[in-house]
Enzyme design. Structure first.
Site, PDB file in Angstrom:
ATOM      1  CD  GLU A   1      -3.086   0.869   2.114  1.00 34.59           C
ATOM      2  OE1 GLU A   1      -3.781  -0.125   1.814  1.00 34.59           O
ATOM      3  OE2 GLU A   1      -3.310   1.610   3.080  1.00 34.59           O
TER       4      GLU A   1
ATOM      5  CB  THR B   1      -4.273   5.656   1.005  1.00 30.74           C
ATOM      6  OG1 THR B   1      -3.244   6.654   0.931  1.00 30.74           O
ATOM      7  CG2 THR B   1      -3.686   4.363   1.534  1.00 30.74           C
ATOM      8  CE1 TYR B   2     -10.173   9.633  -3.824  1.00 29.66           C
ATOM      9  CE2 TYR B   2     -11.320  10.386  -1.863  1.00 29.66           C
ATOM     10  CZ  TYR B   2     -11.139  10.420  -3.231  1.00 29.66           C
ATOM     11  OH  TYR B   2     -11.924  11.225  -4.012  1.00 29.66           O
TER      12      TYR B   2
ATOM     13  NE  ARG C   1     -17.223   6.132   8.601  1.00 33.58           N
ATOM     14  CZ  ARG C   1     -17.272   6.336   9.913  1.00 33.58           C
ATOM     15  NH1 ARG C   1     -18.395   6.095  10.571  1.00 33.58           N
ATOM     16  NH2 ARG C   1     -16.204   6.744  10.567  1.00 33.58           N
TER      17      ARG C   1
ATOM     18  CG  HIS D   1      -7.467   2.971  -0.637  1.00 34.30           C
ATOM     19  ND1 HIS D   1      -7.283   2.904   0.724  1.00 34.30           N
ATOM     20  CD2 HIS D   1      -6.800   1.913  -1.154  1.00 34.30           C
ATOM     21  CE1 HIS D   1      -6.537   1.851   1.016  1.00 34.30           C
ATOM     22  NE2 HIS D   1      -6.232   1.241  -0.107  1.00 34.30           N
TER      23      HIS D   1
ATOM     24  CE  LYS E   1     -17.196  -3.255   5.547  1.00 34.21           C
ATOM     25  NZ  LYS E   1     -16.033  -2.454   6.048  1.00 34.21           N
TER      26      LYS E   1
END
Length: 300
Positions: A27, A58-59, A117, A87, A178
């Site tokens: 990641e 990632t975001y 989320r 992400h 989910k």
């Protein structure tokens, strides 16, 4: 090793993980400046030869890195042999904006997304407030992606339960929601004990969340910063880990070496417990991950 995706571009992540070959993934996060960008691509270049099953980007909180996340993920898809997973979080976006981002990702050649989320706009620990015109829960984002695109979807799982879950069974039901919405694999927050991961897998199975769960690994290279990170998710480092590291509090090199040893032991225990693979939180550096791979006798 053949963890890369050449020859298997049509396979879903579920099919890759169910093939029986152990998954190794990395990641990265979008850097803030040119120096960070250089460091990121150095890490990507050094880790690509290991043929990861996938790499994720990632975001940032509140969608702050939207364009950079899309650009980096697109470049990985375009210029490397690696399978990128972007992400995407609900925070700070309307449903229409989320659909636009998904379109951008698809046009950039990205085929997998991690639907999250995201942390509250005020940061971890602050109250969660949904964006007007947006979504509240990760399962709603999974459903939106499934309905509007043909992207493959991963989600987050939490070895000790999500910080906002009322109890561990509630946490497992959220993962099931989910899964029901269309998620086909999950990646955990950093695992601190192998037993926490085993418990999560058992709860997920009992709740009917039939998806592979990959444990997340973050080696402890600095005790104070790792303790702060654990506190953000209202967890504590295991006492036995702290006891092993405390004697080296004033010796960064020996502390780092012991942190790598602890991470290696954790990886071995997780794989022995049946984990389908390992997901490394690299912090955009490759050295610690490569050292752990060396200890695990995973070679290029």
């Amino acid at each position: 090793m053949t963890h890369g995706w050449d020859g298997g571009r049509g396979l879903s992540m579920r099919e890759r993980l169910d093939s029986g070959e152990r998954s190794f993934s990395f990641e990265f996060f979008p850097p803030k400046d040119a120096a960070g960008e250089e460091q990121l691509w150095q890490a990507i270049t050094e880790l690509e030869p290991y043929g990861p099953t996938f790499v994720s980007v990632t975001y940032g909180a509140g969608g702050t890195t939207r364009d950079r996340t899309v650009a980096i993920t697109a470049r990985i898809a375009r210029e490397t042999s690696m399978l990128p997973v972007a992400h995407l979080t609900c925070v700070g976006h309307t449903t229409d904006e989320l659909i636009a981002i998904l379109r951008d990702l698809g046009e950039a050649g990205v085929r997998h997304v991690m639907a999250l989320r995201g942390d509250p706009p005020g940061g971890p620990g602050s109250p969660w407030t949904p964006t007007d015109g947006g979504l509240t829960y990760a399962n709603e984002l999974v459903a939106l992606i499934r309905e509007r695109t043909d992207l493959r979807i991963g989600v987050a799982a939490f070895p000790e339960g999500h910080v906002e879950a009322t109890d561990l069974d509630h946490d497992a039901r959220v993962l099931r929601a989910k899964y029901d919405a269309g998620a086909e694999f999950a990646v955990t927050d950093m695992v601190l004990r192998a037993s926490d991961y085993v418990g999560l897998v058992e709860r997920a199975a009992a709740a009917g969340a039939d998806l592979p769960i990959i444990p997340g690994i973050m080696p402890i290279l600095n005790l104070r910063s790792m303790e702060r990170m654990a506190e953000l998710s209202r967890r504590q480092l295991p006492a036995e880990v702290v006891a092993r590291l405390t004697p080296y509090a004033d010796d960064p090199q020996r502390l780092r070496a012991e942190g790598i040893a602890i991470a290696t032991e954790l990886c071995e225990a997780l794989l022995d417990a049946g984990a389908p693979g390992l997901h490394f939180y690299t912090l955009n550096r490759s050295k610690a991950t490569r050292e752990i791979f060396g200890n695990l006798r995973i070679t290029v």
